[in-house]
Write a protein that holds these residues in place. Structure first.
Motif, PDB file in Angstrom:
ATOM      1  N   THR A 165       0.831  -1.206   0.000  1.00 45.45           N
ATOM      2  CA  THR A 165       0.000   0.000   0.000  1.00 45.45           C
ATOM      3  C   THR A 165       0.865   1.254   0.000  1.00 45.45           C
ATOM      4  O   THR A 165       0.595   2.214  -0.730  1.00 45.45           O
ATOM      5  N   ALA A 166       1.924   1.233   0.818  1.00 49.45           N
ATOM      6  CA  ALA A 166       2.809   2.395   0.889  1.00 49.45           C
ATOM      7  C   ALA A 166       3.516   2.634  -0.447  1.00 49.45           C
ATOM      8  O   ALA A 166       3.622   3.774  -0.915  1.00 49.45           O
ATOM      9  N   ARG A 167       3.991   1.546  -1.074  1.00 47.62           N
ATOM     10  CA  ARG A 167       4.667   1.689  -2.368  1.00 47.62           C
ATOM     11  C   ARG A 167       3.702   2.199  -3.437  1.00 47.62           C
ATOM     12  O   ARG A 167       4.051   3.076  -4.245  1.00 47.62           O
ATOM     13  N   ALA A 168       2.483   1.645  -3.452  1.00 45.43           N
ATOM     14  CA  ALA A 168       1.495   2.082  -4.441  1.00 45.43           C
ATOM     15  C   ALA A 168       1.131   3.544  -4.227  1.00 45.43           C
ATOM     16  O   ALA A 168       1.026   4.322  -5.187  1.00 45.43           O
ATOM     17  N   SER A 169       0.925   3.927  -2.971  1.00 42.84           N
ATOM     18  CA  SER A 169       0.595   5.322  -2.670  1.00 42.84           C
ATOM     19  C   SER A 169       1.724   6.248  -3.078  1.00 42.84           C
ATOM     20  O   SER A 169       1.490   7.346  -3.605  1.00 42.84           O
ATOM     21  N   HIS A 170       2.953   5.803  -2.822  1.00 41.33           N
ATOM     22  CA  HIS A 170       4.106   6.632  -3.193  1.00 41.33           C
ATOM     23  C   HIS A 170       4.155   6.846  -4.704  1.00 41.33           C
ATOM     24  O   HIS A 170       4.385   7.973  -5.172  1.00 41.33           O
ATOM     25  N   ARG A 171       3.920   5.776  -5.471  1.00 38.92           N
ATOM     26  CA  ARG A 171       3.950   5.902  -6.930  1.00 38.92           C
ATOM     27  C   ARG A 171       2.803   6.786  -7.438  1.00 38.92           C
ATOM     28  O   ARG A 171       2.985   7.604  -8.332  1.00 38.92           O
ATOM     29  N   MET A 172       1.611   6.588  -6.872  1.00 38.90           N
ATOM     30  CA  MET A 172       0.470   7.403  -7.292  1.00 38.90           C
ATOM     31  C   MET A 172       0.690   8.874  -6.957  1.00 38.90           C
ATOM     32  O   MET A 172       0.404   9.753  -7.772  1.00 38.90           O
ATOM     33  N   LEU A 226       0.652  12.018  -9.407  1.00 41.25           N
ATOM     34  CA  LEU A 226      -0.360  13.061  -9.232  1.00 41.25           C
ATOM     35  C   LEU A 226       0.233  14.392  -8.788  1.00 41.25           C
ATOM     36  O   LEU A 226      -0.265  15.453  -9.163  1.00 41.25           O
ATOM     37  N   ASP A 227       1.291  14.334  -7.977  1.00 37.26           N
ATOM     38  CA  ASP A 227       1.825  15.556  -7.395  1.00 37.26           C
ATOM     39  C   ASP A 227       3.001  16.145  -8.162  1.00 37.26           C
ATOM     40  O   ASP A 227       3.346  17.309  -7.972  1.00 37.26           O
TER      41      ASP A 227
END
Length: 213
Positions: free
Chosen positions: A148-155, A159-160
């Motif tokens: 989850t952390a890796r996916a959030s980091h990539r997203m 996005l940012d």
């Protein structure tokens, strides 16, 4: 010399623990996997000890049964020898009976001790299996959190990041321009082929008229 070896050993141990700390920071899942493998090995060793203790208990049980049977047999033989007036045979049977009785008592005590040790080993083995299962579950939880952390980091990176977004926008513009050029070339080619066909048809018609005239 021994002091020097001790210092070298302590230095190596300190360096080793420092390396482990660094590995844990970089890849905690890999370190957890290594720890799980070590726990699996220790649990398997305890399992083998439990199996050996079971075999030992069964062997003591067989020996106790045999000693009790022989003690009973010698007791009956001693009674028969006494009734028959065979004093020497009676004395021999009595001594044998006493020896088997003593053996039965000793084996009974050993069997109780072995049974208690087996119960303790089984209890510890069950605790280790539960602990191992808990660590498996903990590893799955950590892997889920890591994913989850890796996916959030990539997203978040997509996005940012303004540069990433601008780069994607530029690529879309380039793709649209390429498609526009391709369509224009196709349309121009079609138009040219249409004109060539019409002119060729007109030339044929003019030649027919000239021939007829």
């Amino acid at each position: 010399m021994s002091n020097l070896l001790t210092r070298i050993k302590e230095t190596l141990a300190a360096d080793f623990h420092e390396i482990l700390d660094q590995k844990e920071k970089k890849n905690p899942i890999a370190l957890l996997n290594q720890y799980l493998r070590e726990c699996e090995q220790e649990t398997d060793k305890v399992r083998k000890l439990v199996e050996r203790q079971y075999l030992l208990k069964e062997e003591f049980t067989r020996e106790l049964k045999q000693a009790e049977e022989l003690a009973g047999k010698r007791k009956r033989q001693a009674d028969i020898a006494a009734q028959a007036g065979e004093s020497e045979l009676h004395e021999f049977a009595v001594r044998e009976h006493e020896q088997y009785q003593e053996r039965s008592v000793r084996i009974t005590e050993s069997l109780k001790e072995v049974s208690g040790q087996l119960a303790e080993l089984e209890r510890k083995y069950e605790e280790m299996k539960h602990k191992l299962k808990d660590m498996y579950i903990k590893r799955m939880e950590l892997m889920g959190r890591e994913n989850t952390a890796r996916a959030s980091h990539r997203m978040n990176k997509v996005l940012d990041s303004s540069s990433y977004t601008q780069g994607a926008h530029t690529r879309f513009e380039e793709l649209e321009s390429y498609i526009d050029r391709l369509e224009n070339e196709v349309n121009t080619g079609y138009y040219r082929s249409t004109i060539d066909g019409r002119i060729a048809q007109l030339e044929k018609e003019l030649k027919k008229e000239d021939s007829a005239g």
